[in-house]
Every structure is written in C-alpha cells, then in structure tokens.
Enzyme design. Structure first.
Site, mmCIF file in Angstrom:
data_model
loop_
_atom_site.group_PDB
_atom_site.id
_atom_site.type_symbol
_atom_site.label_atom_id
_atom_site.label_comp_id
_atom_site.label_asym_id
_atom_site.label_seq_id
_atom_site.Cartn_x
_atom_site.Cartn_y
_atom_site.Cartn_z
ATOM 1 N N GLY A 224 -4.791 -4.706 -4.222
ATOM 2 C CA GLY A 224 -5.420 -3.489 -4.283
ATOM 3 C C GLY A 224 -4.538 -2.574 -4.137
ATOM 4 C CG HIS A 225 -1.767 -2.334 -6.869
ATOM 5 N ND1 HIS A 225 -1.180 -2.904 -7.385
ATOM 6 C CD2 HIS A 225 -1.572 -2.534 -5.814
ATOM 7 C CE1 HIS A 225 -0.629 -3.036 -7.140
ATOM 8 N NE2 HIS A 225 -0.587 -4.021 -5.579
ATOM 9 C CE LYS B 221 2.154 -2.758 -4.371
ATOM 10 N NZ LYS B 221 2.424 -2.344 -2.907
ATOM 11 C CD GLN C 296 0.886 -8.733 -2.574
ATOM 12 O OE1 GLN C 296 1.451 -9.401 -3.385
ATOM 13 N NE2 GLN C 296 0.008 -8.676 -2.329
ATOM 14 C CB THR D 215 -13.045 -4.220 8.295
ATOM 15 O OG1 THR D 215 -11.772 -3.936 8.333
ATOM 16 C CG2 THR D 215 -13.000 -5.342 7.022
ATOM 17 C CG ASP E 228 -1.637 -1.171 1.202
ATOM 18 O OD1 ASP E 228 -2.030 -2.197 0.164
ATOM 19 O OD2 ASP E 228 -2.683 -1.867 2.619
ATOM 20 C CB VAL F 51 2.338 16.184 -2.569
ATOM 21 C CG1 VAL F 51 3.535 16.763 -2.617
ATOM 22 C CG2 VAL F 51 2.086 16.952 -3.949
HETATM 23 P P1 GDP Z 1 -0.284 0.273 -3.894
HETATM 24 O O1 GDP Z 1 -1.163 -1.043 -2.962
HETATM 25 O O2 GDP Z 1 0.606 0.283 -3.699
HETATM 26 O O3 GDP Z 1 -0.675 0.572 -4.866
HETATM 27 O O4 GDP Z 1 -1.421 1.005 -2.805
HETATM 28 P P2 GDP Z 1 -2.761 1.128 -2.429
HETATM 29 O O5 GDP Z 1 -3.539 2.264 -3.277
HETATM 30 O O6 GDP Z 1 -3.703 0.643 -1.818
HETATM 31 O O7 GDP Z 1 -2.796 2.833 -1.426
HETATM 32 C C1 GDP Z 1 -2.513 4.256 -1.691
HETATM 33 C C2 GDP Z 1 -3.969 4.847 -1.440
HETATM 34 O O8 GDP Z 1 -2.924 6.374 -1.579
HETATM 35 C C3 GDP Z 1 -4.942 5.036 -2.870
HETATM 36 O O9 GDP Z 1 -5.899 5.886 -1.743
HETATM 37 C C4 GDP Z 1 -4.032 6.060 -3.532
HETATM 38 O O10 GDP Z 1 -4.709 6.565 -3.621
HETATM 39 C C5 GDP Z 1 -3.057 7.338 -1.868
HETATM 40 N N1 GDP Z 1 -2.358 7.609 -2.339
HETATM 41 C C6 GDP Z 1 -1.581 7.277 -3.234
HETATM 42 N N2 GDP Z 1 -0.421 8.532 -3.202
HETATM 43 C C7 GDP Z 1 -0.758 9.143 -2.319
HETATM 44 C C8 GDP Z 1 0.118 10.844 -2.127
HETATM 45 O O11 GDP Z 1 1.283 10.514 -2.515
HETATM 46 N N3 GDP Z 1 -0.215 11.033 -0.915
HETATM 47 C C9 GDP Z 1 -2.089 10.571 -0.365
HETATM 48 N N4 GDP Z 1 -2.470 11.200 0.517
HETATM 49 N N5 GDP Z 1 -2.313 9.305 -0.885
HETATM 50 C C10 GDP Z 1 -1.743 8.818 -1.618
HETATM 51 P P1 IMO Z 2 -0.591 -3.775 -1.937
HETATM 52 O O1 IMO Z 2 -0.353 -4.649 -3.209
HETATM 53 C C1 IMO Z 2 -0.809 -5.029 1.671
HETATM 54 C C2 IMO Z 2 -1.087 -8.854 3.697
HETATM 55 C C3 IMO Z 2 -1.797 -8.993 4.908
HETATM 56 C C4 IMO Z 2 -1.490 -9.679 5.744
HETATM 57 C C5 IMO Z 2 -0.205 -10.760 4.609
HETATM 58 C C6 IMO Z 2 -0.080 -12.211 3.967
HETATM 59 O O2 IMO Z 2 -1.812 -3.685 -2.493
HETATM 60 O O3 IMO Z 2 0.235 -3.260 -1.189
HETATM 61 P P2 IMO Z 2 -2.131 -12.821 1.888
HETATM 62 O O4 IMO Z 2 -3.703 -12.737 1.547
HETATM 63 O O5 IMO Z 2 -0.507 -12.656 1.122
HETATM 64 O O6 IMO Z 2 -1.623 -14.564 1.787
HETATM 65 O O7 IMO Z 2 -1.567 -11.921 3.364
HETATM 66 O O8 IMO Z 2 -0.099 -9.668 3.751
HETATM 67 N N1 IMO Z 2 -0.731 -8.024 2.706
HETATM 68 C C7 IMO Z 2 -1.089 -6.909 1.467
HETATM 69 N N2 IMO Z 2 -0.595 -5.646 2.477
HETATM 70 N N3 IMO Z 2 -0.593 -4.738 1.266
HETATM 71 C C8 IMO Z 2 -1.469 -5.478 -0.059
HETATM 72 O O9 IMO Z 2 -1.131 -5.281 -1.184
HETATM 73 C C9 IMO Z 2 -1.481 -7.059 0.641
HETATM 74 N N4 IMO Z 2 -0.934 -7.877 0.155
HETATM 75 C C10 IMO Z 2 -1.089 -8.859 1.548
HETATM 76 O O10 IMO Z 2 -2.147 -8.316 5.407
HETATM 77 O O11 IMO Z 2 -0.343 -9.836 6.247
HETATM 78 MG MG MG Z 3 -2.837 -1.898 -1.675
#
Ligand code: GDP
Ligand code: IMO
Ligand code: MG
Length: 447
Positions: A39-40, A15, A225, A319, A12, A433
């Site tokens: 979850g991207h 990416k 991840q 959740t 998270d 940002v």
């Molecule tokens: P990923 O799994 O690495 O693709 O990241 P996620 O999408 O799960 O989580 C990143 C969250 O932060 C998302 O809701 C993005 O829209 C948000 N986000 C990404 N870059 C920034 C940033 O520079 N600032 C803020 N405030 N939010 C961001």
């Molecule tokens: P993105 O790509 C954050 C964590 C889970 C758990 C461990 C194993 O959005 O960054 P799994 O279901 O893969 O067997 O769970 O890895 N986890 C993540 N945490 N971002 C993710 O993906 C994750 N994918 C799995 O919370 O600790």
């Molecule tokens: Mg994510």
C-alpha cells in the site's frame, strides 16, 4: 541508469512518497516483487493516492511496469487502473508476461493457512501472496503469458485447481466454492486476458526495460515491503514471500545485476518503527493485543507508543486497528544497509517524533553475554535480544521551511540524522517532515 528504492525496515517507510519525489526524473517506474499486499501512498496536488499494485510513478504520468517477480491479481489491477482513470489520470501500465497470477483459491488458502498456523501466522494481508509464490516455486503457477493462450490456460488450470482443491478439502476440510471451479476461473481469467491484450499491456519485461535503458531511458525500481520482512533476510517466518531487498530487483525484472548495481540504491527509513503483523520486535513500545507476542513490548511505554501512533497516523487504513510501534532499531538498519548496499538514505517521519522530550534508539543488542551490532540470523535469537539503547534530546514541533533545506531542521533532529548516517556510513539524500511532496527536504537527487 537505474535507481532502486528499498524499504529498510518492516514496510510502510514511505517508499511511495520517495518514488514520487524522484520519479519526475524517471522515464519508467517498475515494481519487481510482491503484489497487492503493498500500500504505497502518494500525495499530489493535495490529493492522496493509495496504490497497491500499479507503480507509484503513474500518478505523474510515468510508464509503470509490473515486473516478472511480482504476483498479479488482475481484478485489483483493473480496479486500480479504472479508479485512476476516474480521477482524471491516464495510467500507462505494462505487465510482465512472466509474472505469476493470483487466483481466488490463493486468497482462500492464505486465510485458512494463517488460521491453521496459530503462533506461526505472520498476520498476512490475506491477498493470496504466499500461496501464489508457493505455486510458482512448485512449478504449478500460471503466468500472465499463459492467460493469453486459451489452450495453455485450460491445461494449466486443470492441474493447479486440482492440486489446490485437494489441499483445501483434504488437508483443511473446507467446502470448496467457485474459487476452486476450473471452468468458472477459466471464463473469468480469459476475460482479463482479453482486456490485457486489447490494451496492449503485456511485455517481455527484461527486454522491454533493457532496450529502453540502451536508448537512454532512466528507470526507477520501486521495492515493496521492507528488508526485515524479506523471505531470505527477514524475520522468517513472519515475513512476506518475496525478496524485498535490492537483490530482488534483477531477478524480478530481467535486468542484469550489474545494471542495478551500477545505479543507486536508496534505503527508505522511517524515523521509528511501525509493524503490521506478528513476531518479535525488540524495540517495541507498548503492546498491541493479537500482534505483540506474550513476552514482547515495553509495558511501561504505552504513552509514548500512543503519542507516536497518533502523530504518525499509525492505524490500519481498513480496520482502524493500532499498528505496533517502536524506537528505531540500528542493528536492523545495519543489516539492511549491508544486505542492500545502500548508496543513499531517505529518512521519513521526522516530524512525528517532534514534541517528545527524548528520543531513543536501539543502538545494539545483547544476546547470551555478547553485544551484537546487526540482526542475528534466527528469529528466535532476535526475540531473545535485549536492547542497548542510546538516548537523544528530543526536538520541538517545528514549522518546516523546506526551501531552506537541511538547516530548517532543529539542531537535535540533525544530530539524530547524523547519527543514523554515520552508523550506516551512508549519506542522507532526503528527509521527510510530512506526507506531501513539498514536505521533503532534498539533499541529493540520485538521478
Ligand atoms: P510505503 O508502503 O512505504 O509506500 O508507505 P505507506 O504509504 O504505506 O505509509 C506511509 C504513510 O506515511 C503514508 O500515509 C504517507 O503519506 C505518510 N508519510 C510519508 N512520509 C512521511 C513523513 O515524512 N511524515 C509524515 N508525517 N508522514 C509521512
Ligand atoms: P508496503 O509495500 C507492511 C506484512 C504482513 C505480514 C507479512 C506477510 O506497503 O510497505 P503477506 O500478505 O505479504 O503474505 O504478509 O508481511 N506486509 C506488510 N507490512 N507493509 C507492507 O507493504 C506489507 N506487505 C506485507 O503484515 O506480516
Ligand atoms: Mg505501505
């Protein structure tokens, strides 16, 4: 040419947003590991897209490939494709014939194993990721290519179901439902296979990508991840079941290591830490019941934790549960920079820390009288590390004028970024940002 995007922390890190930012210059975006545990987020034209399996590039019309290193739940795949179509997009998605398939029994086993593990549970996403990779390594997995051949599928299912059914009933004592019914699964998955065939989605991944690269295509590899939850280089056993690092990219696509190594490898860094899941977290602020170990978390710092959590929206999407948050952990990042060989960094969420009087980082660890600058190899040692902090002046809330580039950032924020870049001996390519594409300051385009 390839650009590989890798999470440098615990997932998270943003990416998806960076894949979107640079993805315009890519002809193909490829996922090389993981599955619908990811979850991207991509924010495009004011619309938010949350993608778990389909590569983020498809939001802009780029071909998306799900590589052989991934585990694929066809139900999620088609749901995601259908939702994108309903939103007016025409996703072009290809699936590696060698990718492994997630079956309903994998999800059931994921849940019961987590419960049985107690303290060792990783807090998985429950998507069946671990059990599917177990079957892959146990040579009883079923691959996308096997779905297409009815005789092969029937034969493979026979053994895979009997093995997993025995595990569920004889080891865990559960009453098996249709998730363990070979005939039902055969019918359902043959249905998925027909759709894969009708839409011409299945490819020989390595050959497909290599031939495109030979013809001059640019390829982006989208890691899921993060490095600290990599199966080999992460905080085992609180990890996911694949190589999230750039190491996973050649194995998970069929491209040669040199092809990946000749390209760029961009580490995505969140300006602080967030964690969904269990296990130690030395720089953790506050505590989250059920995830923070009994002796973990800084009990004094829950106000700062709440501030960062609220500003960064660090609450579970499904959740609503608070995510664990902590200060940036430099030993974790040094470990990631070494293991991945980052050629550049994208530092996101700098806006989230704005407004704090001071910002701390975990600069090093102390363990058994020694100072460590990188992560120790066992999670037990990591859990015993105390943190040597470094304090930076905070920066005020700012109204970023992204077009003005790096200079738009407050001086104290630039000091923070320069510290990160110098410690990792890696240039900063982008600074986030805000969640939108226009809220990213670009210093360098890796393509
Ligand atoms: P990923 O799994 O690495 O693709 O990241 P996620 O999408 O799960 O989580 C990143 C969250 O932060 C998302 O809701 C993005 O829209 C948000 N986000 C990404 N870059 C920034 C940033 O520079 N600032 C803020 N405030 N939010 C961001
Ligand atoms: P993105 O790509 C954050 C964590 C889970 C758990 C461990 C194993 O959005 O960054 P799994 O279901 O893969 O067997 O769970 O890895 N986890 C993540 N945490 N971002 C993710 O993906 C994750 N994918 C799995 O919370 O600790
Ligand atoms: Mg994510």
């Amino acid at each position: 040419m390839t650009v590989t995007i890798v999470g440098s922390q615990l997932g998270d890190e943003g990416k998806g947003g960076i894949v979107d930012l640079y993805g315009d210059s890519a002809d193909i975006v490829v996922r090389y590991q993981g599955g619908d545990n990811a979850g991207h987020t991509v924010v495009h034209d004011g619309e938010t897209y949350k993608l778990s399996l389909v590569p983020s590039g498809v939001v802009r019309g780029t071909t998306g490939v799900i590589g052989n290193g991934c585990v694929i739940n066809p139900e999620t795949l088609f749901e995601e494709i259908d939702t994108l179509r309903e939103r007016g997009l025409e996703p072009d998605v290809r699936i590696a014939a060698r990718a492994h398939v997630i079956f309903p029994y994998h999800r059931v086993l994921d849940g019961i194993e987590e419960e049985a593990k107690d303290d060792l549970a990783a807090g998985t996403t429950g998507r069946g990721i671990g059990p599917t990779y177990e079957d892959k390594a146990g040579r009883r997995g079923i691959r996308v290519g096997d779905l297409l051949d009815s005789d092969v599928l029937r034969k493979r299912l026979e053994y895979a179901v009997s093995h997993n059914r025995a595990l569920a009933t004889e080891v865990y004592g559960i009453d098996p439902g249709e998730e363990f019914d070979a005939e039902h699964l055969y019918e359902t998955y043959r249905g998925f296979a027909r759709r894969l065939e009708n839409e011409g989605m299945v490819v020989n991944c390595g050959e497909f990508l290599s031939s495109k690269i030979d013809a001059g295509a640019t390829v982006m590899l989208e890691g899921a991840q993060g490095t600290a939850i990599d199966i080999d280089h992460g905080i085992y056993p609180y990890v996911t079941s694949s190589n999230t690092t750039a190491t996973g990219a050649p194995a998970g696509t069929g491209l040669a290591p040199a092809t990946i190594g000749d390209g760029e490898i961009v580490g995505i860094v969140k300006a602080y830490l967030s964690r969904v899941g269990t296990g130690p977290l030395p720089t953790e602020l506050g505590r989250v019941e059920g995830q923070t170990p009994a002796d973990g978390g800084d009990r004094e710092a829950s106000d700062t934790a709440t501030y960062i959590r609220d500003e960064g929206g660090e609450y579970g999407t499904v959740t609503g549960r608070p995510r664990r948050v902590g200060w940036l952990d430099m030993p974790m990042l040094r470990h990631a920079a070494r293991a991945n060989g980052f050629t550049g960094l994208a530092v996101n969420h700098l806006d989230v820390l704005a407004g704090l009087e001071e910002v701390q980082v975990g600069h090093a660890y102390e363990l058994d009288g020694e100072t460590l600058h990188s992560m120790p190899p066992t999670t037990e040692q990591w859990g015993r590390c105390s943190v040597v902090t470094k304090t930076f002046d905070g920066w005020p809330e700012f109204d970023p004028v992204v077009e003005n580039g790096y200079e738009t950032l407050p001086a104290a924020a630039r000091t923070y970024l320069e510290y990160i870049s110098e410690e990792l001996s890696t240039p900063i390519y982008a600074v986030g940002v805000g969640p939108g594409r226009t809220e990213t300051i670009v210093l360098e385009d890796p393509f």
